[in-house]
Scaffold this active site. Structure first.
Site, PDB file in Angstrom:
ATOM      1  N   ASP A  43       6.018   2.209   6.639  1.00 31.39           N
ATOM      2  CA  ASP A  43       4.774   1.446   6.530  1.00 31.39           C
ATOM      3  C   ASP A  43       3.880   2.220   5.569  1.00 31.39           C
ATOM      4  OD1 ASP A  43       2.406   0.061   6.869  1.00 31.39           O
ATOM      5  OD2 ASP A  43       2.051   0.772   8.900  1.00 31.39           O
ATOM      6  N   GLU A  55      -4.947   1.968   2.553  1.00 27.24           N
ATOM      7  CA  GLU A  55      -4.924   0.800   3.441  1.00 27.24           C
ATOM      8  C   GLU A  55      -5.109   1.208   4.890  1.00 27.24           C
ATOM      9  OE1 GLU A  55      -2.839  -2.233   6.091  1.00 27.24           O
ATOM     10  OE2 GLU A  55      -2.484  -0.093   5.816  1.00 27.24           O
ATOM     11  N   GLU A  56      -4.552   2.346   5.278  1.00 27.06           N
ATOM     12  CA  GLU A  56      -4.542   2.746   6.685  1.00 27.06           C
ATOM     13  C   GLU A  56      -5.910   3.156   7.209  1.00 27.06           C
ATOM     14  OE1 GLU A  56      -2.156   2.146   8.487  1.00 27.06           O
ATOM     15  OE2 GLU A  56      -0.290   2.226   7.352  1.00 27.06           O
ATOM     16  N   HIS A 101       0.826  -1.217   0.000  1.00 25.82           N
ATOM     17  CA  HIS A 101       0.000   0.000   0.000  1.00 25.82           C
ATOM     18  C   HIS A 101       0.854   1.259   0.000  1.00 25.82           C
ATOM     19  CE1 HIS A 101       0.326   1.118   4.350  1.00 25.82           C
ATOM     20  NE2 HIS A 101       0.392  -0.187   4.573  1.00 25.82           N
ATOM     21  N   HIS A 160       3.860   4.044  12.503  1.00 25.10           N
ATOM     22  CA  HIS A 160       2.752   4.904  12.922  1.00 25.10           C
ATOM     23  C   HIS A 160       3.204   5.980  13.903  1.00 25.10           C
ATOM     24  CE1 HIS A 160      -0.942   2.418  11.496  1.00 25.10           C
ATOM     25  NE2 HIS A 160       0.116   2.189  10.722  1.00 25.10           N
TER      26      HIS A 160
END
Length: 358
Positions: A183, A215-216, A67, A325
């Protein structure tokens, strides 16, 4: 892909601004590097697809996915004093947010700097200091003095995306990378690198990659992408949270510089045990370091692919990311290399008969 080119790709991906729904800069970087590798196409949700030119009709389809979006923020309102009220995009812990620099996209399409601020300790009571900080008590300060200055001079409006303001750094003596958005930008780089390794080669399977959006915020892009690809089997590249700086030794399952991680289970998916064993056996066969994990939290695009159509055997190939994150992350380049090598070997040994056995 040569090491220097891979590092350039990772740097550009990490530095690109791209919270969920605003992945344009990331897609542009992937197009720049991907145009040399295969056929590129997009859909209306900004998923980017990369197909090998050597793909043939009537062969099983191997779906690779990573992603493009990152966690960040969005401007919800502008206060009379010119500061910005914001909401989080993706999973944040409130205590990790304040006192960091961010970049805010203005109406001209450029990004301006800001600082996430909260009430200074000088004006806090003892009870204020001891209570948990809430995102609703924070603002973004861009140096403006009024609502009008924010809107007319800085040209910031509600709905503006906000990303952490962090620049990529590489430390060659230890082969460690520092930056934001690993990420899953490290997964995007690994997937593009993997597909590039097969240029000019014949395979008994077709390989199609999706650089999926959003995606998140609920695996949104992949829900569209999997319908386009219609895979028979899938490998999902992830920037998985590293656990080696806070876990007890016996619970460490995604340490830095110990190889990529193959996840047996998370909240959303139990990995196909036959495909998982196949991947682990490949790692052992070619002496590629790999880690295994069983997670009680988290989830990936793999869960969506796994449930598509009649069910798609899917594994998650995670590259450990310390402090995912948050504003700042750390990744080992060796983990990236081993992830690419493992993915290549897995794909090389896939054929219709093997897929049927899963």
């Amino acid at each position: 892909m040569e090491k220097e080119k891979a590092l350039d790709l990772i740097k550009e991906l990490s530095n690109a601004n791209g919270v969920s729904g605003f992945e344009d800069e990331v897609v542009a970087v992937l197009k720049k590097y991907g145009k040399e590798i295969g056929e590129l196409s997009e859909d209306r949700i900004r998923n980017l697809f990369l197909k090998r030119q050597e793909n043939k009709e009537n062969q099983p389809i191997v779906h690779l996915d990573a992603h493009t979006d990152e966690v960040g923020f969005m401007v919800q309102a502008i206060k009379p004093n010119g500061t910005l009220v914001f909401l989080t995009i993706g999973g944040w812990v409130a205590s990790n947010i304040p006192a960091h620099r961010v970049r805010i996209r203005n109406s001209d399409g450029g990004y301006i700097p800001g600082i996430i601020a909260s009430q200074p300790p000088h004006f806090m009571s003892e009870s204020d200091r001891n209570k948990p900080l809430d995102v609703g008590e924070m603002v973004i300060d861009i140096g403006s003095l009024s609502y009008d200055e924010t809107v007319n001079d800085f040209k910031v409006k509600i709905g503006a995306p906000v990303v952490p303001d962090v620049a990529f750094e590489y430390f060659p003596e230890k082969e460690r990378m520092f930056g934001k958005a690993f990420d899953c930008r490290i997964g995007c780089a690994a997937m593009l690198d993997t597909i590039g390794r097969f240029q000019g080669k014949e395979l008994p399977v077709n390989v199609i990659g999706s650089f999926s959006s959003q995606e998140e915020v609920g695996d949104r892009g992949i829900k569209v992408a999997v319908k386009e690809v219609q895979p028979d089997i899938a490998i999902v590249f992830e920037g998985c949270p590293a656990d080696d700086t806070f876990s007890e030794p016996h619970m460490i399952q995604s340490a830095l510089s110990k190889g990529p991680m193959l996840r047996h289970m998370d909240v959303l998916m139990i990995t196909n045990p036959r495909f998982q064993k196949f991947a682990l056996d490949i790692a052992k066969k070619y002496d590629i370091p790999v880690q295994e994990s069983v997670r009680k939290g988290g989830g990936t695009n793999g869960a969506v692919i796994n449930l598509a159509e009649k069910g798609v055997p899917t594994i998650v190939l995670g590259i450990p990311v310390r402090y995912a994150h948050t504003h700042y992350s750390i990744v080992s380049f060796s983990d990236y290399q081993h992830a690419v090598n493992l993915a290549v070997k897995i794909i090389e040994e896939l054929d219709a008969a093997t897929l049927a056995s899963f």
